[in-house]
Scaffold this active site. Structure first.
Site, short mmCIF file in Angstrom:
data_model
loop_
_atom_site.label_atom_id
_atom_site.label_comp_id
_atom_site.label_asym_id
_atom_site.label_seq_id
_atom_site.Cartn_x
_atom_site.Cartn_y
_atom_site.Cartn_z
N LYS A 87 6.20 6.13 85.88
CA LYS A 87 7.61 6.37 85.52
C LYS A 87 8.34 5.04 85.44
O LYS A 87 8.36 4.26 86.41
CB LYS A 87 8.23 7.28 86.58
CG LYS A 87 9.44 8.05 86.13
CD LYS A 87 9.79 9.07 87.21
CE LYS A 87 11.00 9.88 86.85
NZ LYS A 87 11.44 10.70 88.00
O1 G3P Z 1 14.48 14.33 87.50
C1 G3P Z 1 15.61 13.54 87.74
C2 G3P Z 1 16.26 14.00 88.96
O2 G3P Z 1 15.51 13.75 90.10
C3 G3P Z 1 17.68 13.69 89.12
O3 G3P Z 1 18.23 14.86 89.51
O4 G3P Z 1 19.89 16.28 90.53
O5 G3P Z 1 19.66 13.89 91.27
O6 G3P Z 1 20.61 14.43 89.05
P1 G3P Z 1 19.69 14.86 90.13
#
Ligand code: G3P
Length: 218
Positions: A87
């Site tokens: 990643k």
């Molecule tokens: O896949 C990306 C993710 O981990 C971010 O999610 O909910 O922190 O915006 P969030």
């Protein structure tokens, strides 16, 4: 459509795997920290544990922000397990790293994508997956789903093989909307996948079937 789970929590990963519909896992440094997984040795072992718990791709994020560092880290991550996808953040050196890994047949996931232009660049560099963060766009009054729709259009215009991995999915409706648009993959919390199960008419209908069966067998 592939379902990835976005967590470093092994119990939740195993629960999704056990359901039989899991295609992979995404993690990031914040998700690792949330589970108390800190330090290179522990993080490395955790990636291996995740790979052994699931069948599909497991995204492991580099911490370096320079090309040489990303290559060094990404090669080490990829060597950990055949299911690892490197990643890489959407920055200038990240684009160079995506191309480097793509040329060598190592799968990549370009993360922190918030615009069509960024997604186009990631596809040109040969990313295996591109991760637009739809929830974080919604958080700042910008339509995350519209971004998925726009990337779908651009990728289809040119036949890019990069898979659209809708990330920062927060709830079940995001999953359904991404499916309507044609995202290749969603990654979200376990609750966003499990929520697909729920409908009150299913519960009412099942209760009635069981009740009627019991009547006939009394
Ligand atoms: O896949 C990306 C993710 O981990 C971010 O999610 O909910 O922190 O915006 P969030």
């Amino acid at each position: 459509m592939k379902f990835f789970i976005d967590t470093a929590n092994l119990d939740q990963i195993k629960e999704a795997q056990d359901l039989g519909v899991l295609d992979g896992v995404t993690t990031n440094p914040s998700l690792m920290a949330k589970e108390g997984i800190t330090g290179a040795a522990k993080i490395t072992q955790h990636y291996i544990d995740i790979c052994e718990a699931v069948d599909g791709d497991v995204s492991a994020e580099v911490i370096s922000t320079d090309f040489e560092g990303m290559v060094r880290e990404g090669e080490a991550l990829a060597a950990l397990h055949p299911q690892i996808v490197v990643k890489i953040p959407m920055i200038k050196d990240g684009i160079k790293a995506l191309k480097y890994f793509s040329d060598r047949g190592i799968k990549t996931n370009c993360t922190l994508v918030f615009s069509v232009g960024q997604a186009l660049l990631a596809a040109k560099a040969g990313a295996s997956y591109v991760s637009p963060f739809i929830g974080r766009l919604d958080d700042v009054s910008t339509d995350g789903l519209q971004l998925i729709e726009d990337i779908r259009l651009v990728y289809d215009n040119y036949g890019f093989e990069t898979e659209i991995l809708a990330a920062s999915v927060r709830h079940t409706m995001h999953v359904v909307d991404c499916a309507k648009i044609g995202a290749d993959v969603i990654t979200g919390p376990l609750s966003s996948i499990m929520g697909l199960l729920n409908h009150p008419l299913t519960d009412i209908g099942l209760a009635k079937f069981l009740e009627d069966y019991a009547k006939g067998n009394n």
